[in-house]
Design a protein around this motif. Structure first.
Motif, short mmCIF file in Angstrom:
data_model
loop_
_atom_site.label_atom_id
_atom_site.label_comp_id
_atom_site.label_asym_id
_atom_site.label_seq_id
_atom_site.Cartn_x
_atom_site.Cartn_y
_atom_site.Cartn_z
N ASP A 23 61.68 -37.12 1.83
CA ASP A 23 61.19 -37.58 0.79
C ASP A 23 59.81 -37.52 0.81
OD1 ASP A 23 63.85 -38.30 -0.31
OD2 ASP A 23 63.75 -40.22 0.33
N GLU A 24 59.01 -37.74 1.97
CA GLU A 24 57.70 -37.96 1.89
C GLU A 24 57.17 -36.37 1.75
OE1 GLU A 24 56.15 -39.76 5.51
OE2 GLU A 24 57.13 -41.63 4.90
N ALA A 25 57.90 -35.37 2.39
CA ALA A 25 57.33 -34.16 2.20
C ALA A 25 57.60 -33.70 0.50
CB ALA A 25 58.24 -33.24 2.87
N ARG A 26 58.56 -33.95 0.25
CA ARG A 26 59.03 -33.70 -1.45
C ARG A 26 57.70 -34.33 -2.17
NH1 ARG A 26 64.15 -35.89 -0.55
NH2 ARG A 26 65.32 -34.04 0.32
N LEU A 27 57.44 -35.42 -1.93
CA LEU A 27 56.36 -36.40 -2.72
C LEU A 27 54.79 -35.34 -2.39
CD1 LEU A 27 55.22 -38.67 -4.45
CD2 LEU A 27 54.75 -39.66 -2.01
N LEU A 28 54.60 -35.20 -1.32
CA LEU A 28 53.36 -34.24 -0.95
C LEU A 28 53.47 -32.96 -1.53
CD1 LEU A 28 53.05 -35.26 2.91
CD2 LEU A 28 51.52 -36.14 0.74
N ARG A 29 54.39 -32.17 -1.49
CA ARG A 29 54.59 -30.90 -2.33
C ARG A 29 54.30 -31.13 -3.70
NH1 ARG A 29 59.71 -30.06 -0.14
NH2 ARG A 29 59.37 -29.61 2.05
N ASP A 30 54.88 -32.22 -4.50
CA ASP A 30 54.57 -32.49 -5.76
C ASP A 30 53.30 -32.64 -6.22
OD1 ASP A 30 57.36 -32.05 -6.25
OD2 ASP A 30 57.91 -34.07 -6.40
N GLU B 195 51.29 -29.53 -6.07
CA GLU B 195 51.43 -28.78 -7.24
C GLU B 195 50.57 -29.35 -8.27
OE1 GLU B 195 52.89 -25.76 -7.53
OE2 GLU B 195 53.06 -25.98 -5.08
N VAL B 196 50.35 -30.68 -8.45
CA VAL B 196 49.51 -31.22 -9.54
C VAL B 196 48.20 -31.02 -9.12
CG1 VAL B 196 48.97 -33.58 -10.33
CG2 VAL B 196 51.33 -33.03 -10.03
N LEU B 197 47.57 -30.85 -8.00
CA LEU B 197 46.28 -30.78 -7.65
C LEU B 197 46.00 -29.32 -7.74
CD1 LEU B 197 45.91 -33.39 -4.86
CD2 LEU B 197 45.19 -33.56 -7.07
N ARG B 198 46.74 -28.32 -7.49
CA ARG B 198 46.40 -27.03 -7.41
C ARG B 198 45.60 -26.34 -8.52
NH1 ARG B 198 50.29 -23.07 -3.88
NH2 ARG B 198 50.51 -24.83 -2.50
N PRO B 199 45.86 -26.77 -9.78
CA PRO B 199 44.93 -26.28 -10.93
C PRO B 199 43.74 -27.20 -10.88
CG PRO B 199 47.19 -27.06 -11.76
CD PRO B 199 47.05 -27.39 -10.37
N SER B 200 43.74 -28.37 -10.50
CA SER B 200 42.17 -28.68 -10.42
C SER B 200 41.60 -28.18 -9.31
CB SER B 200 42.51 -30.21 -10.10
OG SER B 200 43.16 -31.04 -11.20
N LEU B 201 41.95 -27.97 -8.19
CA LEU B 201 41.40 -27.19 -7.23
C LEU B 201 40.84 -26.03 -7.79
CD1 LEU B 201 40.61 -27.37 -4.05
CD2 LEU B 201 42.89 -26.37 -3.35
N ALA B 202 41.66 -25.35 -8.30
CA ALA B 202 41.26 -23.76 -8.84
C ALA B 202 39.98 -23.82 -9.65
CB ALA B 202 42.38 -23.05 -9.42
#
Length: 119
Positions: free
Chosen positions: A88-95, A98-105
């Motif tokens: 569950d923690e791994a799923r949360l971190l992946r989610d 994914e939310v942060l990737r556009p901001s990071l780019a």
């Protein structure tokens, strides 16, 4: 005339001391704020560790009350539960990633533009 110059010099010294004290006071306040923030963090960490210790102690007490077969089954159930929690923690971190990737780019692109502008 000499009295006026002496008064002006004293006034300048008083203003200089006041400014120095003001800077010292502001630095002290900032340092105190940093220490308070650190203390809050340390207290939170200590509370989390105390809770984890309490849980571990409770689990050990439960294990001590069980015999071989029951102990094995309980440990297996605990391991399965811990695996689910980790997944569950791994799923949360992946989610979150994914939310942060556009901001990071976007931030990387802005940094590249800024760096190019500086050159």
């Amino acid at each position: 005339r000499a009295l006026e110059e002496e008064l002006q010099a004293r006034l300048a010294q008083a203003i200089h001391r006041w400014e120095g004290e003001k800077v010292t006071r502001l630095e002290t306040e900032r340092a105190a704020a940093r220490l308070r923030a650190t203390l809050r963090g340390e207290r939170a960490t200590a509370a989390k560790k105390a809770a984890a210790l309490g849980e571990a102690t409770s689990k050990l007490e439960q294990y001590a009350a069980l015999d071989g077969h029951e102990l094995f089954n309980q440990r297996l159930r605990d391991a399965e539960r811990n695996q689910e929690i980790a997944l569950d923690e791994a799923r949360l971190l992946r989610d979150q990633l994914e939310v942060l990737r556009p901001s990071l780019a976007e931030a990387e692109a802005e940094a590249a533009i800024s760096l190019a502008a500086e050159l």
